[in-house]
Design a protein around this motif. Sequence first.
Motif, short mmCIF file in Angstrom:
data_model
loop_
_atom_site.label_atom_id
_atom_site.label_comp_id
_atom_site.label_asym_id
_atom_site.label_seq_id
_atom_site.Cartn_x
_atom_site.Cartn_y
_atom_site.Cartn_z
N CYS A 160 23.63 -18.51 -44.53
CA CYS A 160 22.67 -17.47 -44.16
C CYS A 160 22.20 -17.68 -42.72
N ALA A 168 21.82 -14.72 -51.96
CA ALA A 168 20.44 -15.09 -52.28
C ALA A 168 20.43 -16.46 -52.96
N ARG A 201 14.37 -10.25 -50.09
CA ARG A 201 15.79 -9.89 -50.19
C ARG A 201 16.30 -9.23 -48.91
N HIS A 249 20.03 -10.24 -48.67
CA HIS A 249 20.37 -11.32 -49.60
C HIS A 249 20.78 -10.70 -50.94
#
Length: 412
Positions: A12, A49, A56, A68
């Motif tokens: 991420c 996620a 999110r 996410h």
Amino acid sequence: MKRIAMISVHECPLASSEGKEKGGINVYVFEFSKALSKIGYSIDIFTRAQDTVNPRIVHINEKTRVIHLPAGPLTKYPKKEVIQHLSEFANNMHEFIEKERLRYDLIHAHYYYSGIVAHTLRNTHKIKSPIIMSFHTLGLMKQLVSRSELTNDPKERISIEQTLVKNSDFFVTSSDNDAMYLSSLYDCPDNKIASIPPGVDTVLFRPKSQQAAKIAIGADPNHRIIVAVGRIDPIKGFDVLLFALKILLYSHPELAKKVCLWIVGGDVGEDKSSWSTELQSLERLQMTLGLATSVRFVTAKPQEKLPDYYNAADVVVMPSHYESFGMVALEALACGTSIIATDVTGISPMLKTFPKGHVISANNPIKLAEELYRVTMKQKEHHLNPKDLSLLDWSTMAAKMKKAYESVQKKL
């Protein structure tokens, strides 16, 4: 306005702020997305996620957001298990696209996991956007470095990469080295590859007082500091660096209490039983070599903290056995710090053009020890201004990426 879907399933771009796994892909996707948004692109970054706490959807700026999506348990789990949940990720991404009635001009997939998702969207969900692949590392090269098929990667990785090469529309590598590996080892046509290196944030990474930097990281102001930064992984060659340090101190015993190696990137906690296998192995090697007081392991740091470590260093070392580029070297140079890297790193040809860039052969602790002594012990004013890096900032690299994107759209 052009709309791009960036897929980075397992890394991420908000990792530093959300407590997730950190790696070069995080920075690459985050910085390129921001830079592309400044020249007119609207960017959606899709990632896994990993918790139930963080939002999110996170807006980085007006044109860039991180989305996410669930893929397996909403918690951290081993990277090698991500492949089991890619169908779920693709289904959730398709559902999101349909719900928001989105159409992407391009899909840029980062790492082969994301490539699987991109092609699932094409083959199963009939999303026909052109697919650009950035592998970042190649399974065949990791296998070469490990000298066996017993890597931490799923056994099907290489065959998946080969399939992605056959079916993707274009490829972006971060170095000419990786472009050569992709074309020669994977039979990828040269006219489908663009080599675009990462940029560097010259506002964040810049020279500052070495003594101030040493105070900031808690280093002994009288020490000569050697710094290595990166994920604790056998491919990074940190074991070679420990051997080189031992040889350096044997050859120059007067340095025994004057030199300290800082390895930044390990998941260092109070309970050593929770350390990764590789980090425990490095600590055992440290003790075997009698380097208990000469080496310090430091937990991974967010980007905004790294300039202090680079500026505190007399030299930054990147002893990798394979590195598709090597952003650490570029960041260190931007701080005006000397860098020693191996000749198997993608950045090595560029390093040779910088006075403070030094390139040596890989897996050669004797040569590395000699270079450490030569670079750190020679009399010099610390942190002379580095060669102008303005042509290597993210905005310049984004302009090159824009040309690659436009060429793909013209061909298809």
